[in-house]
Scaffold this active site. Structure first.
Site, short mmCIF file in Angstrom:
data_model
loop_
_atom_site.label_atom_id
_atom_site.label_comp_id
_atom_site.label_asym_id
_atom_site.label_seq_id
_atom_site.Cartn_x
_atom_site.Cartn_y
_atom_site.Cartn_z
N LEU A 89 0.84 -1.21 0.00
CA LEU A 89 0.00 0.00 0.00
C LEU A 89 0.86 1.25 0.00
O LEU A 89 0.61 2.22 0.73
CB LEU A 89 -0.95 0.01 1.20
CG LEU A 89 -1.95 -1.14 1.28
CD1 LEU A 89 -2.78 -1.05 2.55
CD2 LEU A 89 -2.85 -1.17 0.06
N CYS A 90 1.92 1.23 -0.83
CA CYS A 90 2.86 2.35 -0.87
C CYS A 90 3.23 2.69 -2.31
O CYS A 90 4.37 3.11 -2.58
CB CYS A 90 4.11 2.02 -0.07
SG CYS A 90 4.92 0.48 -0.54
N GLY A 91 2.31 2.49 -3.22
CA GLY A 91 2.58 2.84 -4.61
C GLY A 91 3.64 1.94 -5.22
O GLY A 91 3.68 0.73 -4.99
#
Length: 290
Positions: A89-91
């Site tokens: 969930l951090c690109g």
């Protein structure tokens, strides 16, 4: 066409997701401030260590010095230390680092070199084991580590040095993401063994130092510490880059969720209005028939 109940459920689901992404964004903002402060505090010390090491290495001429400085004399076996995050969930944060390491491994393999990999971070391991599972020596899991300290980096550096001393590899390269800003993180490859040292500046070349004990003995003590400092700085840079990337990703996800809520709300209202209009037409038609 979805029923009104289905649309209401979708709207409620998206709003719930929006609350989660917004909360994760706020948490990332809070953690980013601390991580960024830690990176900015560590950089001057790391730069001074690099400067001292460069000066000492320049004094040890003719390729003489400790093995950690000059290497094993061969470039056949390469160790890639890939530092990524423990969570997603951090690109594109994790993917960018893994892509850089995978490209390096591919180039080395095409040249007939032997590649070995140590993964620091579960997400990098999950991606690399799909294509390089046989080359992975170990996964170093840092999920239990809440705050990155010098002691966090020490075991990693000691493991690298122990593998080098036992002849497991000739060249070691560290992969991580250098933090530039909240929206800019740069995947970086840094050679640890033998270390890549900057060139001495012109005003420093004219300065002569007398070392006691001699340069070789100082380098023997300094090189393991300098390697640990490099790993420590890489972990700090990675932490700041992770939270910066996560903050941007969660901000984008929150805004996208808001757009979906507007879209589904408009669709819900149109469907509801169409149903009301249809019922009114049926009532009017029935009245006229009477």
């Amino acid at each position: 066409m979805p029923s009104l109940k289905e649309l209401r459920n979708r709207i409620a689901s998206v709003k719930s997701t929006q609350k989660i992404t917004k909360a994760m964004q706020m948490v990332a903002v809070s953690k980013l401030r601390r991580a960024q402060s830690a990176v900015e505090a560590a950089r001057p010390y790391a730069q001074r260590v690099e400067a001292v090491l460069t000066n000492l290495a320049g004094a040890a001429k003719d390729g003489e010095g400790p093995r950690l400085l000059v290497g094993s004399g061969s470039h056949q076996t390469h160790l890639l230390v890939v530092c990524t995050g423990e969570r997603g969930l951090c690109g594109a944060f994790n993917t960018a680092i893994v892509r850089l390491a995978r490209d390096k491994a591919t180039v080395l393999a095409s040249e007939g070199k032997t590649v070995k990999i140590i993964c620091v971070g579960k997400k990098g391991y999950d991606q690399l084991r799909r294509t390089h599972e046989k080359q992975i020596l170990e996964l170093i899991d840092l999920r239990a580590v809440r705050t990155i300290t010098y002691e966090t980096a020490r075991p990693i550096a000691e493991k690298i040095i122990a593998l080098f001393d036992s002849g497991e590899f000739d060249v070691c390269t560290l992969f991580y993401s250098r933090f530039r800003s909240v929206i800019s993180q740069i995947p970086t490859a840094q050679q640890l063994i033998p270390p890549e040292l900057g060139e001495t500046k012109e005003n420093e070349k004219a300065t002569s130092y007398d070392y006691e004990p001699d340069e070789s003995e100082i380098l023997t003590q300094l090189l393991p510490q300098a390697l640990t400092v490099r790993v420590y700085r890489a972990l700090l840079e990675n932490a700041a880059s992770f939270f910066g990337s996560q903050m941007s990703a969660m901000d984008s996800a929150t805004r996208n969720a808001g757009e979906m809520v507007k879209k589904y709300t408009l669709r819900y209202n149109r469907t509801r209005q169409a149903m009301i209009t249809k019922e009114l037409i049926e009532i009017i038609s029935g009245a006229e028939a009477l």
